[in-house]
Structures are given as C-alpha cells and as structure tokens.
Enzyme design. Sequence first.
Site, PDB file in Angstrom:
ATOM      1  N   ARG A 261      -2.952   7.383   7.522  1.00 51.45           N
ATOM      2  CA  ARG A 261      -2.903   7.921   8.886  1.00 51.45           C
ATOM      3  C   ARG A 261      -2.083   9.208   8.916  1.00 51.45           C
ATOM      4  O   ARG A 261      -0.943   9.240   8.484  1.00 51.45           O
ATOM      5  CB  ARG A 261      -2.282   6.911   9.845  1.00 51.45           C
ATOM      6  CG  ARG A 261      -3.051   5.609   9.940  1.00 51.45           C
ATOM      7  CD  ARG A 261      -2.438   4.652  10.942  1.00 51.45           C
ATOM      8  NE  ARG A 261      -3.067   3.340  10.891  1.00 51.45           N
ATOM      9  CZ  ARG A 261      -2.676   2.296  11.603  1.00 51.45           C
ATOM     10  NH1 ARG A 261      -1.662   2.410  12.424  1.00 51.45           N
ATOM     11  NH2 ARG A 261      -3.315   1.143  11.501  1.00 51.45           N
ATOM     12  N   ARG A 276       7.549   4.782   8.909  1.00 52.12           N
ATOM     13  CA  ARG A 276       6.318   5.507   9.237  1.00 52.12           C
ATOM     14  C   ARG A 276       5.895   6.340   8.037  1.00 52.12           C
ATOM     15  O   ARG A 276       6.524   7.333   7.704  1.00 52.12           O
ATOM     16  CB  ARG A 276       6.518   6.408  10.464  1.00 52.12           C
ATOM     17  CG  ARG A 276       6.715   5.638  11.746  1.00 52.12           C
ATOM     18  CD  ARG A 276       6.834   6.567  12.942  1.00 52.12           C
ATOM     19  NE  ARG A 276       7.112   5.789  14.143  1.00 52.12           N
ATOM     20  CZ  ARG A 276       6.188   5.278  14.941  1.00 52.12           C
ATOM     21  NH1 ARG A 276       4.912   5.464  14.661  1.00 52.12           N
ATOM     22  NH2 ARG A 276       6.517   4.579  16.009  1.00 52.12           N
ATOM     23  N   GLU A 348       8.175  -3.189  15.577  1.00 54.28           N
ATOM     24  CA  GLU A 348       6.817  -3.709  15.437  1.00 54.28           C
ATOM     25  C   GLU A 348       6.443  -3.917  13.974  1.00 54.28           C
ATOM     26  O   GLU A 348       6.681  -3.056  13.128  1.00 54.28           O
ATOM     27  CB  GLU A 348       5.815  -2.734  16.071  1.00 54.28           C
ATOM     28  CG  GLU A 348       4.367  -3.183  15.931  1.00 54.28           C
ATOM     29  CD  GLU A 348       3.367  -2.049  16.146  1.00 54.28           C
ATOM     30  OE1 GLU A 348       2.236  -2.160  15.646  1.00 54.28           O
ATOM     31  OE2 GLU A 348       3.741  -1.043  16.782  1.00 54.28           O
ATOM     32  N   SER A 351       0.325  -6.268  15.184  1.00 48.54           N
ATOM     33  CA  SER A 351      -0.272  -6.041  16.490  1.00 48.54           C
ATOM     34  C   SER A 351      -1.620  -6.748  16.520  1.00 48.54           C
ATOM     35  O   SER A 351      -2.499  -6.447  15.717  1.00 48.54           O
ATOM     36  CB  SER A 351      -0.455  -4.532  16.715  1.00 48.54           C
ATOM     37  OG  SER A 351      -0.796  -4.258  18.046  1.00 48.54           O
ATOM     38  N   ARG A 388       6.595  -2.755   5.971  1.00 44.65           N
ATOM     39  CA  ARG A 388       7.599  -3.131   6.969  1.00 44.65           C
ATOM     40  C   ARG A 388       8.135  -4.542   6.703  1.00 44.65           C
ATOM     41  O   ARG A 388       9.289  -4.837   7.019  1.00 44.65           O
ATOM     42  CB  ARG A 388       7.006  -3.034   8.381  1.00 44.65           C
ATOM     43  CG  ARG A 388       6.731  -1.604   8.794  1.00 44.65           C
ATOM     44  CD  ARG A 388       6.494  -1.457  10.282  1.00 44.65           C
ATOM     45  NE  ARG A 388       6.230  -0.062  10.632  1.00 44.65           N
ATOM     46  CZ  ARG A 388       6.259   0.429  11.860  1.00 44.65           C
ATOM     47  NH1 ARG A 388       6.531  -0.378  12.877  1.00 44.65           N
ATOM     48  NH2 ARG A 388       6.006   1.696  12.092  1.00 44.65           N
TER      49      ARG A 388
END
Length: 414
Positions: A261, A276, A348, A351, A388
């Site tokens: 991404r 990130r 987070e 999701s 993560r």
Amino acid sequence: MVDLRQIEKDFDTVAAALKRRGVDEKVLEKLKALFEEKKEVQKRLEAAQAEQNRKSRLFGEYKREGKDIASLQREVSENKERIAALGEELRVLETKLLEIAAGIPNIPDPDVPEGESEEQNVEIGRVLEPRSFDFEPKEHWELAEANGWIDFERGVKIAKSRFSALRFEGARLERALINYMLDFNRNRGFEEVCVPFMANADSLFGTGQLPKFADDLFKIEGENLYMIPTAEVPLTNLFRDEILPREDLPLRLTAYTPCFRKEAGSAGRDTRGMIRQHQFDKVELVSIAAPEQSDALFDEMVDCASDLLASLGLPHRKMLLCAGDMGFSAAKTVDLEVWLPGQGRYREISSISNTRDFQARRAKIRYKEEKRNRLVHTLNGSSLAVGRTLIAIMENYQQEDGSILVPEALRAYL
C-alpha cells in the site's frame, strides 16, 4: 457498488444514510438530477415505442383499404430514428449514473454509530487485562534494536522509506505467526487458499479499490496488474462473474499474503517503527454468504480474530466503527485494537467488515435460489496483521533486561 435502483426508489432515505458516510451533497444532487432526467427520457422512449407499435399495426389496415403507405413508412422510419436516439441518450445517462455510483461508499447499517472519525467509534468489549510492569516498558523499535530483530536502515537501503527487514528471531517469529494463524483459522472451519499476490483492474474494481483508490496502489508498469493491498482482493474475486450453488454457501476462506500500500503513513503518522509499512504480511478471513447468513458469519469472524489474539495472551478491545470511519466497501465494521504498553494505548490490529451485497454487485457474484440469481453477501477481516502482532508480542512480552518471551502458543512453531 450501491444499488442504483434502491437510491432511485427511495432517494431521500438513502441520501440521508450516505451523508452519514460523508458523501458530498453536490454528488447526491447530481444523482437526483440524473435520475429525473433518466425518468423523463424513459417516458419519451416508451411513448415513442408505443407510437411505433401503433403505427406498425396500421400497415395491414392501409393495404386492406388501398391507402398510400409511403407517408406511413416515412413516419415509422423517423420514429425509429427517434427511438434509437432516445435509447442512446438513456444509455449515456445510465453510464453517468454508474460512474458516479462507482465512487460512492456503501450504505451503513442502521446500528452503525454516527460520527466522522475514529474519536466517535464505540467500544463494545475488552478481552484480557493489560499486564502491569514494574519497569518502564519500551516501544517496539527500541526492543528491535536491542535484540536485532528488525533492521530499518537496511530495509530502506534495499527499497525506500517504510520498508524493513526482519532478522534472527524476528524473522522466525513472523513465519511462526503466519503458520499459527492459518492453522488456527483452519481449525475454525476456514479453507486455506494460496492466491496470487497481483490482481488485475477488474478484480480491484470488484472489491472497491478501483477507481477511487488508484493512487494507493502499486501498479506494475506496462501491465494491467497491481500488487494486492490485501488478500481480500484475490479471495473475494475467486468467484467474480460466477453463479454459486446455494448449497455451497457459506464459503469460509483464509489466506496469507504480503500486502502492498502506497498510502502507509501518508499523513505523517507512525513515522518510526513498523506500524505503517508499504509492505506487510497479513492473514485474511473472507466469507461468501447468502444474505440471511451474513450477520451470524460477521460475529463468527470477529470472535475468530479475537480468540486468536487471546490465544497469544494479547489484551485487546473491540470497537464498533462510526459511519465516517469505515472503509469504502463496508456496511458495518468492528476493529480489534491490541494493547501496546510501550505506546500506552490500543492500536488497530484487525478490521472485520460486512459489505452486504456491495462488492457482489461490482464483482457479479451471485447464487441460484428458487430459479433466480441473487447477489451474495461478502465479508472480510484481518486475522491478523502479522507485523503488528509481532510488535504486540514484543511490547507485551518484554522483560526488564530487554529480552522477549515467546508466547506459549507459538513455541511449537519455533
């Protein structure tokens, strides 16, 4: 894609719901104007077709009565041209409507909270209590440096910023986590799938990344291919343009992929460490369901991801996202946020979303029931973001001397 027929039929109700998603009023006004224009063109087209049918029936009558049919032929020919022109006008309007619809997010479920950002998300549960430390817990990049697990500088040298290399026990733990997650999901009834790490434009349109989020994707130069941003794309598109037997539903799928991404950290957040990254590993859950199955499957997927975190001894909370914070394709989303003691906050890590028939309409995924083709519901969820999870283990299992314990559940995988 949103259902244009639903919008046209009940414009005010749907428009109010879409405003909750932050859809610009000007876009909605343009939609309404196009619907009205389409309705008027449709009315004129139907009138012209009715006139054509009426005049076509007159040919026999004219012949029986010996009337000159030349003028009637001319009128029929002119009306035929009018019908063709109106049909083309209608086609252009429908294309414009579809183009606008392609950039409109999903309609939120009624129980999705009001709100514009993550500050309005609603906590709906916590699992496990955070550990109390008798020393100041370090953040993961400090632990990475002390243990040699993550090499940020060499990752940048190989690629660019927001790439990193895992080394020693860090690399082994990443692989152990992937295997553990896949086995955990298989034991919960999800079929393991190995999918391509690239996808074509049709696939990315099907799950909602294109055309709106083209700038977030890594495109292969000279090819109609993109590096996938998530395994949701290939897993869902396995069934693009297919009609599935009703008895095959629901389908539960899981896959490991790297994810790519461009948007990572674009707003200047998390500039340090591995929160990130432009490339990261993730294990995904995807379900393809009949509409009446999707609510139960959504809860099942939330439980699966939450139980996976709990099995690793990682404290976390469940957050019901507000309308303004959900992803483009989602009708309802629950995020799992893991506790990071080094940061002293929840972040987070998963999701889970129910997209209802939004993606199925774009990807043309249907099932047959009572001789009719109906759109499926698609659901997706992270299970989990592997990097993560590694970070969470490092921070939650750190010792005062900087070493890191390995969770019991992972030891067999090392």
